[in-house]
Design a protein around this motif. Sequence first.
Motif, PDB file in Angstrom:
ATOM      1  N   PRO A  57      12.178   0.194  11.410  1.00 47.30           N
ATOM      2  CA  PRO A  57      11.022   0.041  10.520  1.00 47.30           C
ATOM      3  C   PRO A  57      11.111  -1.244   9.698  1.00 47.30           C
ATOM      4  N   ARG A  58       9.971  -1.926   9.580  1.00 54.66           N
ATOM      5  CA  ARG A  58       9.859  -3.128   8.755  1.00 54.66           C
ATOM      6  C   ARG A  58       8.845  -2.849   7.661  1.00 54.66           C
ATOM      7  N   PHE A  59       9.269  -3.016   6.434  1.00 53.65           N
ATOM      8  CA  PHE A  59       8.435  -2.690   5.281  1.00 53.65           C
ATOM      9  C   PHE A  59       7.742  -3.962   4.778  1.00 53.65           C
ATOM     10  N   GLY A  60       6.405  -3.942   4.838  1.00 57.40           N
ATOM     11  CA  GLY A  60       5.641  -5.091   4.370  1.00 57.40           C
ATOM     12  C   GLY A  60       5.037  -5.868   5.516  1.00 57.40           C
ATOM     13  N   ALA A  61       3.715  -6.009   5.500  1.00 58.96           N
ATOM     14  CA  ALA A  61       3.002  -6.799   6.504  1.00 58.96           C
ATOM     15  C   ALA A  61       1.793  -7.430   5.817  1.00 58.96           C
ATOM     16  N   PRO A  62       1.401  -8.656   6.223  1.00 62.06           N
ATOM     17  CA  PRO A  62       0.330  -9.381   5.503  1.00 62.06           C
ATOM     18  C   PRO A  62      -1.056  -8.873   5.856  1.00 62.06           C
ATOM     19  N   ILE A  63      -1.310  -7.613   5.559  1.00 61.68           N
ATOM     20  CA  ILE A  63      -2.609  -7.034   5.949  1.00 61.68           C
ATOM     21  C   ILE A  63      -3.377  -6.484   4.747  1.00 61.68           C
ATOM     22  N   PHE A  64      -3.009  -6.895   3.537  1.00 59.19           N
ATOM     23  CA  PHE A  64      -3.777  -6.511   2.345  1.00 59.19           C
ATOM     24  C   PHE A  64      -4.553  -7.736   1.876  1.00 59.19           C
ATOM     25  N   GLU A  65      -5.853  -7.683   2.005  1.00 61.33           N
ATOM     26  CA  GLU A  65      -6.700  -8.831   1.686  1.00 61.33           C
ATOM     27  C   GLU A  65      -7.399  -8.607   0.351  1.00 61.33           C
ATOM     28  N   THR A  66      -7.114  -9.481  -0.595  1.00 63.82           N
ATOM     29  CA  THR A  66      -7.730  -9.388  -1.918  1.00 63.82           C
ATOM     30  C   THR A  66      -7.875 -10.778  -2.514  1.00 63.82           C
ATOM     31  N   GLY A  67      -9.063 -11.076  -2.972  1.00 65.04           N
ATOM     32  CA  GLY A  67      -9.297 -12.368  -3.601  1.00 65.04           C
ATOM     33  C   GLY A  67      -9.044 -13.550  -2.684  1.00 65.04           C
ATOM     34  N   GLY A  68      -9.293 -13.401  -1.381  1.00 65.28           N
ATOM     35  CA  GLY A  68      -9.093 -14.496  -0.455  1.00 65.28           C
ATOM     36  C   GLY A  68      -7.637 -14.719  -0.064  1.00 65.28           C
ATOM     37  N   ARG A  69      -6.745 -13.831  -0.495  1.00 68.84           N
ATOM     38  CA  ARG A  69      -5.327 -13.966  -0.162  1.00 68.84           C
ATOM     39  C   ARG A  69      -4.848 -12.708   0.546  1.00 68.84           C
ATOM     40  N   ASN A  70      -3.829 -12.888   1.355  1.00 66.74           N
ATOM     41  CA  ASN A  70      -3.233 -11.755   2.045  1.00 66.74           C
ATOM     42  C   ASN A  70      -1.863 -11.446   1.444  1.00 66.74           C
ATOM     43  N   TRP A  71      -1.647 -10.178   1.161  1.00 63.14           N
ATOM     44  CA  TRP A  71      -0.399  -9.719   0.553  1.00 63.14           C
ATOM     45  C   TRP A  71       0.320  -8.811   1.544  1.00 63.14           C
ATOM     46  N   ARG A  72       1.640  -8.764   1.432  1.00 63.71           N
ATOM     47  CA  ARG A  72       2.427  -7.863   2.262  1.00 63.71           C
ATOM     48  C   ARG A  72       2.677  -6.521   1.577  1.00 63.71           C
ATOM     49  N   ARG A  73       2.431  -6.479   0.325  1.00 61.03           N
ATOM     50  CA  ARG A  73       2.679  -5.254  -0.454  1.00 61.03           C
ATOM     51  C   ARG A  73       1.870  -5.353  -1.737  1.00 61.03           C
ATOM     52  N   MET A  74       1.245  -4.263  -2.152  1.00 58.47           N
ATOM     53  CA  MET A  74       0.492  -4.260  -3.403  1.00 58.47           C
ATOM     54  C   MET A  74       1.255  -3.432  -4.426  1.00 58.47           C
ATOM     55  N   ILE A  75       1.508  -4.036  -5.588  1.00 55.50           N
ATOM     56  CA  ILE A  75       2.306  -3.395  -6.633  1.00 55.50           C
ATOM     57  C   ILE A  75       1.471  -3.326  -7.905  1.00 55.50           C
ATOM     58  N   PHE A  76       1.369  -2.129  -8.459  1.00 54.38           N
ATOM     59  CA  PHE A  76       0.583  -1.912  -9.664  1.00 54.38           C
ATOM     60  C   PHE A  76       1.511  -1.395 -10.765  1.00 54.38           C
ATOM     61  N   GLU A  77       1.751  -2.203 -11.768  1.00 55.15           N
ATOM     62  CA  GLU A  77       2.611  -1.805 -12.895  1.00 55.15           C
ATOM     63  C   GLU A  77       1.730  -1.511 -14.103  1.00 55.15           C
ATOM     64  N   TYR A  78       2.071  -0.447 -14.827  1.00 52.88           N
ATOM     65  CA  TYR A  78       1.243  -0.029 -15.951  1.00 52.88           C
ATOM     66  C   TYR A  78       2.107   0.702 -16.980  1.00 52.88           C
ATOM     67  N   SER A  79       1.542   0.955 -18.141  1.00 52.04           N
ATOM     68  CA  SER A  79       2.265   1.589 -19.244  1.00 52.04           C
ATOM     69  C   SER A  79       2.769   2.980 -18.868  1.00 52.04           C
ATOM     70  N   ASN A  80       3.960   3.303 -19.368  1.00 51.75           N
ATOM     71  CA  ASN A  80       4.481   4.655 -19.129  1.00 51.75           C
ATOM     72  C   ASN A  80       3.728   5.705 -19.942  1.00 51.75           C
ATOM     73  N   GLN A  81       2.816   5.288 -20.795  1.00 56.95           N
ATOM     74  CA  GLN A  81       1.971   6.217 -21.531  1.00 56.95           C
ATOM     75  C   GLN A  81       0.647   6.478 -20.821  1.00 56.95           C
ATOM     76  N   ALA A  82       0.460   5.838 -19.658  1.00 58.61           N
ATOM     77  CA  ALA A  82      -0.787   5.997 -18.907  1.00 58.61           C
ATOM     78  C   ALA A  82      -0.512   6.713 -17.591  1.00 58.61           C
ATOM     79  N   SER A  83      -1.574   7.073 -16.907  1.00 63.48           N
ATOM     80  CA  SER A  83      -1.480   7.694 -15.589  1.00 63.48           C
ATOM     81  C   SER A  83      -2.453   6.977 -14.660  1.00 63.48           C
ATOM     82  N   MET A  84      -1.984   6.620 -13.474  1.00 61.86           N
ATOM     83  CA  MET A  84      -2.825   5.883 -12.538  1.00 61.86           C
ATOM     84  C   MET A  84      -3.093   6.712 -11.288  1.00 61.86           C
ATOM     85  N   VAL A  85      -4.346   6.747 -10.856  1.00 59.39           N
ATOM     86  CA  VAL A  85      -4.719   7.388  -9.599  1.00 59.39           C
ATOM     87  C   VAL A  85      -4.525   6.394  -8.464  1.00 59.39           C
ATOM     88  N   LEU A  86      -3.779   6.810  -7.446  1.00 59.56           N
ATOM     89  CA  LEU A  86      -3.655   6.053  -6.202  1.00 59.56           C
ATOM     90  C   LEU A  86      -3.550   7.088  -5.094  1.00 59.56           C
TER      91      LEU A  86
END
Length: 405
Positions: free
Chosen positions: A321-350
């Motif tokens: 297994p290979r983790f990460g591939a350039p198939i996330f397209e956002t803002g005209g750029r391709n990412w291999r991984r999307m990372i969302f960091e947020y406050s430990n006092q909040a809750s995020m839906v994903l």
Amino acid sequence: MRQCILPYFFAGFLWCVSGLASAQTLSPQQLVDEWTGFQKADDNEKNFRMASLLSGMEDVMQNQYLDSIPVTFLPGWRVAKASNNAFGVFYALVPGEIQPARLLYGYLHPGRNEALVFWRKLKRATYPDSLQVSVQANQDTEADYSLTFRSGSEILLEIPDVEMFVLSERLSRNRDDVRKKELSDSLAIKAMGLMAQPQWFGSSFPGFEKLSTVVSADGVLKLVTWNVEDRMGNHSFYGVAGVKQDGLIKVFRLNDHRDQVRSPEYSTLDPGRWYGALYYTIVTTRYKGDAFYTLLGYNGNDAFSRIRVVEVVTLSDDGEPRFGAPIFETGGRNWRRMIFEYSNQASMVLRYDERSKVIVMDHLAPMEPGYQGNRKYYGPDLSLDALTFKKGVWVLSQDVDFRNR
């Protein structure tokens, strides 16, 4: 137009249980009385008294049965032993009035002076058939056993490896950082052995509640992950990946090296250099004959912030297994991984929306304009974004309306 994020507050839940059983060890007769009262209680009172009952049971088992496994335990409970007599399993079914029935079960290993008791909510309030359990030695070694709880022909709970189950419970209860690492290493070894067994590869391991297991829809990729939190609130991750190709199973241990990955959004990683996360969803997609396994993961990170991860696993020609591939397209750029960091006092839906076939997520923004770029002060701003798989690429759309979906 995006709204500025609103202040948010978290409310904690305080679990209150009777102090008698936890403050002092019950005598066997006191435990019988506690169990009798528990059986007569209504559904809500059972919920309230459950922690006290389980604590009392563990105390009595550990202190009264140091040399052997008893033939009987409590009224209405049954006992099953491993063929080598190393451990015993205690179990009972508690029907509900309106709420689902509860399966109570315990593990006693006199040689280790170890007793663990658990409960699980079932699907229905009552079960017409009597409860049965099979304690079966696995084929490879007499030291490994599986448990299956049944009511008639219906399987209520299946634990493929008792020792692995006990290791995961020890890990969740331990507070020593060094010992937790030792237990995780032992757990990884057991998980690798179990993953390699064809009869268990397709199982999502529902009996291992302390571990997170995902299996791809095509039955090719399986991952088991778990996290360990140290005294400072920092999280480290452990995992095992299995790949099934041409009837053969290859198993890989995942080593958390995310602190050494400088640009994780642009990095393709292998199992030995893994961006650790607790995976809870796997989405299988295909394009031009290639399979893409998209993982949604959670990372507790530290005392200040939390992380959500979206990444794709592809398989090399030899099945690694290979983790990460350039198939996330956002803002005209391709990412291999999307990372969302947020406050430990909040809750995020994903999450993955099965009906719409999209990955939906909260859009994160700073609580105040002055916190721009400081992720420990980020949280949801009440709008939603989505990833849609188009021609082999996950494309990000912002401000998506899900009210009519």
